[in-house]
Motif scaffolding. Structure first.
Motif, PDB file in Angstrom:
ATOM      1  N   ARG A 174     -11.028   3.157   7.592  1.00 52.02           N
ATOM      2  CA  ARG A 174     -12.059   2.915   6.574  1.00 52.02           C
ATOM      3  C   ARG A 174     -12.403   1.438   6.460  1.00 52.02           C
ATOM      4  NH1 ARG A 174     -13.305   1.416   1.696  1.00 52.02           N
ATOM      5  NH2 ARG A 174     -11.250   0.484   1.360  1.00 52.02           N
ATOM      6  N   ARG A 175     -11.388   0.583   6.685  1.00 54.11           N
ATOM      7  CA  ARG A 175     -11.621  -0.866   6.600  1.00 54.11           C
ATOM      8  C   ARG A 175     -12.337  -1.427   7.825  1.00 54.11           C
ATOM      9  NH1 ARG A 175      -6.420  -3.893   3.736  1.00 54.11           N
ATOM     10  NH2 ARG A 175      -6.333  -2.565   1.877  1.00 54.11           N
ATOM     11  N   PHE A 215       0.840  -1.194   0.000  1.00 60.34           N
ATOM     12  CA  PHE A 215       0.000   0.000   0.000  1.00 60.34           C
ATOM     13  C   PHE A 215       0.881   1.253   0.000  1.00 60.34           C
ATOM     14  CE2 PHE A 215      -2.465   3.379   1.946  1.00 60.34           C
ATOM     15  CZ  PHE A 215      -3.734   3.223   1.406  1.00 60.34           C
ATOM     16  N   SER A 265      -5.604   6.217   7.561  1.00 66.32           N
ATOM     17  CA  SER A 265      -7.008   6.472   7.216  1.00 66.32           C
ATOM     18  C   SER A 265      -7.669   5.242   6.617  1.00 66.32           C
ATOM     19  CB  SER A 265      -7.106   7.646   6.234  1.00 66.32           C
ATOM     20  OG  SER A 265      -6.646   8.840   6.830  1.00 66.32           O
ATOM     21  N   GLU A 266      -6.920   4.499   5.810  1.00 66.40           N
ATOM     22  CA  GLU A 266      -7.471   3.292   5.197  1.00 66.40           C
ATOM     23  C   GLU A 266      -7.758   2.222   6.245  1.00 66.40           C
ATOM     24  OE1 GLU A 266      -8.793   0.587   2.255  1.00 66.40           O
ATOM     25  OE2 GLU A 266      -8.612   2.769   2.328  1.00 66.40           O
ATOM     26  N   GLN A 288      -2.465   8.201   4.484  1.00 68.69           N
ATOM     27  CA  GLN A 288      -3.469   7.382   3.811  1.00 68.69           C
ATOM     28  C   GLN A 288      -3.538   5.971   4.382  1.00 68.69           C
ATOM     29  OE1 GLN A 288      -3.512   7.616  -0.546  1.00 68.69           O
ATOM     30  NE2 GLN A 288      -2.544   9.647  -0.449  1.00 68.69           N
ATOM     31  N   LEU A 289      -2.395   5.444   4.828  1.00 69.98           N
ATOM     32  CA  LEU A 289      -2.386   4.101   5.414  1.00 69.98           C
ATOM     33  C   LEU A 289      -3.216   4.077   6.695  1.00 69.98           C
ATOM     34  CD1 LEU A 289      -1.323   1.188   5.373  1.00 69.98           C
ATOM     35  CD2 LEU A 289       0.699   1.998   6.619  1.00 69.98           C
TER      36      LEU A 289
END
Length: 376
Positions: free
Chosen positions: A344-345, A308, A340-341, A337-338
């Motif tokens: 989100r997951r 990622f 935040s992802e 982003q890592l």
């Protein structure tokens, strides 16, 4: 070299030897024996000289290799998300250059330190560790250039033990006593050697690029830490020997990790503060280290997290920012982003990610030092 080469030559037992009437042929035998011993001594000296020369060549080769690749330049980026928790119980420390606080051993020129602490039952243990562990490390850091690896290992073990003892002493003096605990994953880089000390289930992984059969370069994910949970055989056996139990994968059915800082009520049940230690030498093929709490790895495998980050860094999609190079913008974007992802997951836990980029420079080059400590 023969293990016994350095031992003294055997001597006659019982003190000096008195003269005796020689038997026929004794003097000739003695002369032959002396010649043989002298020949053996000459051969031994030749072997030692040859081995010494080989050692010098090997050492010179290592020096040339280090000079060719230079020293790693490390830059740290951090992203923290509270998730669905009421409180942020993680803490972290970024010290890209703490050399000025230390008496460095031998030819070492720089020491870097990065750490993530994942608190539970409160944020006090994680904050205490973030504030004090690197100071204890600096006070105990070896200045002797001999057996550096062994001394750093002892330094890390003593540092974790003292930090835990100091927190437990403070926690027990409170009314009511604090019951906070924390994992700890610390990355210590001495020039190009990485030392990782880990307690609990936070993790550190390294991205290394290697050539594949088709000639392309692909990433390889290297684990730099070992998780500690009560379901592991050795951890469970230690807990049971101490009189504790493991129920539903937790110590006494409550605590999810088997090693930690704090957790005074579980120390008598086999929960310890001795970290697992690992060592890895950085190379010019290394791109970055991800250091994160289990909030990230509940929804990412280590290899997924590496890929990622690598995709974002290689795409170069980050927005340009004043004062930052293009590479710095990309790593900053990848780190944010890592984290935040992970949320989100569906990760409801706190998520803290430290991303350490790795580059190489010549030893003669100068680099600016900076530090960043964050506890919220």
């Amino acid at each position: 070299m023969d293990l016994f080469d350095d031992l003294p030559e055997p001597t006659q037992p019982g003190g000096p030897v008195t003269a005796a009437r020689p038997r026929a042929g004794t003097e000739e035998e003695e002369d032959e024996k002396e010649e043989e011993e002298e020949e053996e001594r000459r051969a031994k000296r030749k072997r030692e000289d040859a081995e010494s020369e080989a050692d010098k060549k090997e050492e010179q080769g290592e020096i040339k290799k280090v000079c060719k690749e230079g020293l790693p330049v490390l830059k740290g980026y951090v992203a923290a998300r509270r998730g669905e928790r009421d409180e942020m119980q993680d803490a972290h420390v970024l010290l890209p250059d703490m050399s000025s606080c230390l008496s460095l051993p031998g030819q070492s020129s720089r020491v870097s330190y990065f750490a993530v602490f994942d608190g539970h039952a409160g944020a006090r243990a994680s904050r205490f560790a973030a504030e004090h562990l690197h100071h204890n490390l600096a006070n105990k850091f070896p200045s002797n250039s001999e057996n550096v690896d062994k001394l750093i290992k002892k330094c890390l073990l003593d540092t974790f033990r003292q930090t835990d003892d100091d927190f437990l002493k403070k926690a027990s003096s409170q009314k009511p006593a604090w019951k906070d605990g924390s994992t700890a994953t610390c990355v210590l880089v001495v020039d190009d050697m990485v030392y990782v000390a880990n307690l609990g289930d936070s993790r550190a992984v390294l991205c290394r690029m290697e050539a594949a059969a088709d000639g392309q370069r692909r990433s390889v994910t290297l684990a730099l830490s070992k998780e500690h949970n009560p379901t592991m055989y050795e951890e469970r056996m230690r807990i049971q020997r101490a009189g504790g139990t493991v129920r539903d994968g937790r110590v006494l059915g409550v605590l999810e990790v088997s090693r930690s800082i704090g957790d005074g009520q579980y120390k008598r049940c086999g929960v310890i503060s001795s970290p697992d230690l690992r060592r890895c030498q950085l190379t010019a093929n290394d791109r970055f280290i991800i250091l994160a709490c289990d909030g990230l790895f509940k929804v990412f495998s280590a290899d997924e997290a590496v890929k990622f980050v690598l995709n974002i860094v290689q795409e170069g999609s980050g927005e340009r920012r004043a004062g930052l190079t293009e590479e710095e913008v990309q790593f900053e974007a990848a780190c944010q982003q890592l984290a935040s992802e992970a949320v989100r997951r569906g990760c409801a836990d706190n998520v803290t990610v430290i991303l350490v980029s790795i580059g190489f420079r010549a030893k003669s080059s100068s680099s600016s030092s900076s530090q960043h400590t964050q506890f919220d």
